[in-house]
Motif scaffolding. Structure first.
Motif, PDB file in Angstrom:
ATOM      1  N   ASP A 106       0.817  -1.218   0.000  1.00 51.88           N
ATOM      2  CA  ASP A 106       0.000   0.000   0.000  1.00 51.88           C
ATOM      3  C   ASP A 106       0.848   1.264   0.000  1.00 51.88           C
ATOM      4  O   ASP A 106       0.339   2.355  -0.221  1.00 51.88           O
ATOM      5  N   GLU A 107       2.156   1.136   0.274  1.00 53.09           N
ATOM      6  CA  GLU A 107       3.027   2.303   0.321  1.00 53.09           C
ATOM      7  C   GLU A 107       3.476   2.642  -1.093  1.00 53.09           C
ATOM      8  O   GLU A 107       4.568   2.288  -1.534  1.00 53.09           O
ATOM      9  N   LYS A 108       2.617   3.338  -1.818  1.00 59.52           N
ATOM     10  CA  LYS A 108       2.880   3.608  -3.225  1.00 59.52           C
ATOM     11  C   LYS A 108       3.338   5.039  -3.428  1.00 59.52           C
ATOM     12  O   LYS A 108       2.913   5.950  -2.719  1.00 59.52           O
ATOM     13  N   ILE A 109       4.213   5.201  -4.401  1.00 60.06           N
ATOM     14  CA  ILE A 109       4.659   6.534  -4.802  1.00 60.06           C
ATOM     15  C   ILE A 109       3.917   6.912  -6.070  1.00 60.06           C
ATOM     16  O   ILE A 109       3.890   6.132  -7.033  1.00 60.06           O
ATOM     17  N   VAL A 110       3.323   8.090  -6.067  1.00 58.58           N
ATOM     18  CA  VAL A 110       2.540   8.525  -7.225  1.00 58.58           C
ATOM     19  C   VAL A 110       2.989   9.910  -7.653  1.00 58.58           C
ATOM     20  O   VAL A 110       2.977  10.857  -6.857  1.00 58.58           O
ATOM     21  N   PHE A 111       3.412  10.025  -8.915  1.00 56.22           N
ATOM     22  CA  PHE A 111       3.708  11.324  -9.516  1.00 56.22           C
ATOM     23  C   PHE A 111       2.565  11.641 -10.495  1.00 56.22           C
ATOM     24  O   PHE A 111       2.372  10.907 -11.476  1.00 56.22           O
ATOM     25  N   PRO A 112       1.803  12.702 -10.207  1.00 52.76           N
ATOM     26  CA  PRO A 112       0.656  13.023 -11.068  1.00 52.76           C
ATOM     27  C   PRO A 112       1.092  13.235 -12.517  1.00 52.76           C
ATOM     28  O   PRO A 112       2.158  13.793 -12.787  1.00 52.76           O
ATOM     29  N   LYS A 113       0.243  12.796 -13.445  1.00 57.21           N
ATOM     30  CA  LYS A 113       0.544  12.922 -14.878  1.00 57.21           C
ATOM     31  C   LYS A 113      -0.723  13.279 -15.626  1.00 57.21           C
ATOM     32  O   LYS A 113      -1.832  12.862 -15.242  1.00 57.21           O
ATOM     33  N   SER A 114      -0.548  14.005 -16.705  1.00 58.90           N
ATOM     34  CA  SER A 114      -1.685  14.302 -17.579  1.00 58.90           C
ATOM     35  C   SER A 114      -2.031  13.047 -18.375  1.00 58.90           C
ATOM     36  O   SER A 114      -1.258  12.082 -18.420  1.00 58.90           O
ATOM     37  N   ASP A 115      -3.177  13.058 -19.018  1.00 56.16           N
ATOM     38  CA  ASP A 115      -3.568  11.915 -19.850  1.00 56.16           C
ATOM     39  C   ASP A 115      -2.550  11.681 -20.963  1.00 56.16           C
ATOM     40  O   ASP A 115      -2.220  10.531 -21.297  1.00 56.16           O
ATOM     41  N   ASP A 116      -2.043  12.786 -21.539  1.00 59.55           N
ATOM     42  CA  ASP A 116      -1.061  12.659 -22.619  1.00 59.55           C
ATOM     43  C   ASP A 116       0.240  12.036 -22.099  1.00 59.55           C
ATOM     44  O   ASP A 116       0.823  11.153 -22.749  1.00 59.55           O
ATOM     45  N   GLN A 117       0.695  12.490 -20.935  1.00 57.10           N
ATOM     46  CA  GLN A 117       1.922  11.929 -20.363  1.00 57.10           C
ATOM     47  C   GLN A 117       1.758  10.444 -20.062  1.00 57.10           C
ATOM     48  O   GLN A 117       2.647   9.644 -20.340  1.00 57.10           O
ATOM     49  N   ARG A 118       0.620  10.091 -19.504  1.00 54.79           N
ATOM     50  CA  ARG A 118       0.397   8.695 -19.146  1.00 54.79           C
ATOM     51  C   ARG A 118       0.341   7.809 -20.388  1.00 54.79           C
ATOM     52  O   ARG A 118       0.856   6.695 -20.391  1.00 54.79           O
ATOM     53  N   GLN A 119      -0.249   8.339 -21.467  1.00 57.90           N
ATOM     54  CA  GLN A 119      -0.318   7.586 -22.708  1.00 57.90           C
ATOM     55  C   GLN A 119       1.081   7.380 -23.290  1.00 57.90           C
ATOM     56  O   GLN A 119       1.432   6.279 -23.729  1.00 57.90           O
ATOM     57  N   ARG A 120       1.896   8.447 -23.286  1.00 55.59           N
ATOM     58  CA  ARG A 120       3.248   8.347 -23.823  1.00 55.59           C
ATOM     59  C   ARG A 120       4.089   7.372 -23.000  1.00 55.59           C
ATOM     60  O   ARG A 120       4.851   6.573 -23.545  1.00 55.59           O
ATOM     61  N   LEU A 121       3.924   7.421 -21.681  1.00 54.67           N
ATOM     62  CA  LEU A 121       4.673   6.523 -20.811  1.00 54.67           C
ATOM     63  C   LEU A 121       4.248   5.070 -21.037  1.00 54.67           C
ATOM     64  O   LEU A 121       5.090   4.172 -21.108  1.00 54.67           O
ATOM     65  N   SER A 122       2.954   4.841 -21.188  1.00 55.39           N
ATOM     66  CA  SER A 122       2.460   3.480 -21.436  1.00 55.39           C
ATOM     67  C   SER A 122       3.070   2.906 -22.703  1.00 55.39           C
ATOM     68  O   SER A 122       3.482   1.732 -22.751  1.00 55.39           O
ATOM     69  N   GLU A 123       3.152   3.713 -23.739  1.00 57.91           N
ATOM     70  CA  GLU A 123       3.722   3.258 -25.005  1.00 57.91           C
ATOM     71  C   GLU A 123       5.220   3.013 -24.873  1.00 57.91           C
ATOM     72  O   GLU A 123       5.773   2.096 -25.502  1.00 57.91           O
TER      73      GLU A 123
END
Length: 386
Positions: A106-123
């Motif tokens: 449950d100790e997760k690190i989260v850096f907020p991202k825009s939808d575009d950033q998340r899509q680019r990172l996923s790819e």
């Protein structure tokens, strides 16, 4: 189970990695055999010629030899590669034991991202081998934990010899790879680097320099270990337990089963989803990890007949191997019964790792054909059913 890394193994693996980066061999296995044979020959020669001179042998083949007297001299020795600094001790001392790591999921690190950033990172992370075995939830943890870093030409992302701090995935830009101040390769708008120092507790084996404006995604050492290394450890334990339940694999020794465990990937299927289809080409075999699978066959000579269920596979059962043994299309269709998880072994790993079990699988073909005769009559055989 705790594993102690033998003295010298980290240095040995690092030197071999550097040699591979320098020479980029086409045949890695042959290169490895020649490399270690040469290393062993050099060691024997040095020990024979210098055994009366107080010379201490150093494991790397390209490391300058030092005598006890030279250690105390003020005159500088030939400059060793920067990865030979004192920082090695601090890194190798930070050994990671996944079994002893009780970090809460449950100790997760989260850096907020825009939808575009998340899509680019996923790819960007999709083709990375390290992440192939992660569950969807763990993959989301990876995306949450990575942060963006922008670079300009001339920026050193990592330097050979430094401690490993982050793992990097390239979003855009070009990057030169230097080993011992020599250019040995380049990344262009894709790729990843920096995992070796985090996985094996060794200093950086290369220098990566940006040669254009670019964007990287980074994950810090502790998060990388928690998500990637601990997952790999837990996955191996799970699969080793699963493989011990497969009768066919009792012909393998524990080390061979461990190699199979490392090669397996998990796939999840919905109720009634087709896992393999009769007549399709074969590229992998399956072991039921959780859930249930029903195997059906349709006789091509009687298209008026519905598919006939010939078998149910439960946890620990395997299927899909016959087409890999015969090099023919699938002889049956497999459906998931409820939500089902299967451990998947691709054809390359199948052929490389399951040689000792081949006779058993060939015997299974005869048993399977006998089962089909019972269902369809004496004229039935596997080729009739495609």
């Amino acid at each position: 189970m705790n594993f102690e890394i033998p003295p010298g193994l980290t240095d040995l693996l690092q030197d071999f990695t550097v040699a591979v980066l320098k020479d980029r061999p086409d045949d890695l296995i042959r290169f490895a055999a020649e490399y270690f044979n040469k290393l062993n020959t050099n060691r024997d020669d040095i020990e024979k010629s210098d055994k009366h001179r107080g010379v201490r042998f150093s494991s790397p083949a390209n490391e300058p030899m030092q005598t006890e007297q030279e250690d105390d001299d003020d005159e500088p020795m030939p400059e060793p590669p920067p990865r030979r600094g004192e920082r090695r001790k601090s890194v190798s001392a930070e050994r990671y034991d996944p079994e002893a790591d009780d970090t809460s999921s449950d100790e997760k690190i989260v850096f907020p991202k825009s939808d575009d950033q998340r899509q680019r990172l996923s790819e960007a992370v999709e083709p990375i081998l390290l992440f192939r075995s992660l569950e969807p939830e763990q993959m989301q943890d990876v995306l949450d934990a990575m942060f963006e870093r922008r670079v300009q030409p001339g920026i050193h992302v990592i330097d050979q010899g430094d401690d490993g701090d982050n793992f990097y995935v390239i979003d855009s830009g070009t990057y030169d790879i230097h080993v011992d101040n020599k250019l040995v390769g380049q990344y262009e708008n894709s790729g990843s680097f920096g995992e070796l120092a985090l996985m094996y507790n060794m200093p950086r084996a290369a220098t990566i320099v940006a040669t254009s404006d670019g964007t990287l995604w980074a994950m810090d050492r502790s998060t990388f270990r928690r998500i990637v290394l601990k997952n790999a450890f837990n996955k191996r334990k799970l699969y080793e337990g699963l493989l011990e339940c497969v009768p066919m694999l009792k012909a393998l020794d524990p080390y061979e089963r461990m190699n199979i465990a490392d090669a397996l990937l998990t796939k999840t299927y919905k109720d009634n989803e087709i896992i393999i289809r009769q007549g399709d080409g074969a590229d992998c075999m399956y072991i039921v990890e959780d859930g249930e699978v029903r195997i059906t066959v349709k006789n091509k000579n009687r298209p008026d007949l519905d598919e006939v269920e010939v078998k149910r596979c439960m946890k620990g059962d395997y299927f899909g191997e016959l087409a890999l043994v015969t090099h023919k299309p699938r002889a049956a269709t497999a459906y998931a019964v409820g939500k089902t998880k299967c451990a998947v072994l691709d054809v390359q790993a199948f052929e490389r790792l399951l040689g000792p079990c081949m006779d058993i699988m060939k015997r299974n073909i005869d048993e399977y054909e006998e089962q089909l005769v019972t269902v369809f009559g004496s004229a039935a055989n596997i080729s009739d059913l495609r």
